[in-house]
Design an enzyme around this catalytic site. Sequence first.
Site, short mmCIF file in Angstrom:
data_model
loop_
_atom_site.label_atom_id
_atom_site.label_comp_id
_atom_site.label_asym_id
_atom_site.label_seq_id
_atom_site.Cartn_x
_atom_site.Cartn_y
_atom_site.Cartn_z
CG MET A 158 -0.20 0.08 2.53
SD MET A 158 -1.25 0.57 3.91
CE MET A 158 -1.61 2.28 3.50
CB CYS A 159 1.67 3.97 -1.60
SG CYS A 159 0.69 4.06 -3.11
NE ARG A 160 -1.76 11.90 -0.45
CZ ARG A 160 -2.34 12.57 -1.43
NH1 ARG A 160 -2.09 12.27 -2.70
NH2 ARG A 160 -3.20 13.54 -1.18
N GLY A 193 -2.03 4.28 -4.40
CA GLY A 193 -1.92 3.04 -5.17
C GLY A 193 -0.87 3.08 -6.26
CB ILE A 236 -3.60 5.54 3.34
CG1 ILE A 236 -4.08 5.49 4.79
CG2 ILE A 236 -3.10 6.92 2.92
CD1 ILE A 236 -2.99 5.51 5.82
#
Length: 104
Positions: free
Chosen positions: A61-63, A65, A90
Site C-alpha cells: 500500500m501507499c497513499r 496506489g 490510504i
Amino acid sequence: MKEISVQDLKDKKDKGEDFQLIDVREDFEYEMSNLGGLSIPLGGILIEAEKIEKDKPVVVMCRSGKRSAAAIMQLEQKGYTNLFNLQGGILAWADQIDPTINVY
C-alpha cells in the site's frame, strides 16, 4: 497485477487472516497515519526485499496506489508472485473505511 480493495483488506484484518501488509510511503507519511503494516519506503524496496514474505499473501500500500504498484512491478521482476496492490491506498481507506484517519 493483482489488486485488493480496501473493503477486502478490512475483511482480511477482521478475520485475522495470515497476510503481510507493506507500506511503501515515506517515513513521515507512515508516522502521520498507517494501518499497522511494515514500513519499507519505495526507494528501499529492493534493498529490504528480504523482509517481504514469499509464502503468504502480501498487500502493498501507499497513499493512492501508484507507488505500491511501482513497488510490485519491481518485486515481481525479482520473482515475487504473491503481491496485491491496495486499490486507492490510504486515501481510499480513509474515504471508505475510517474517516478519522489522517490523510494529506
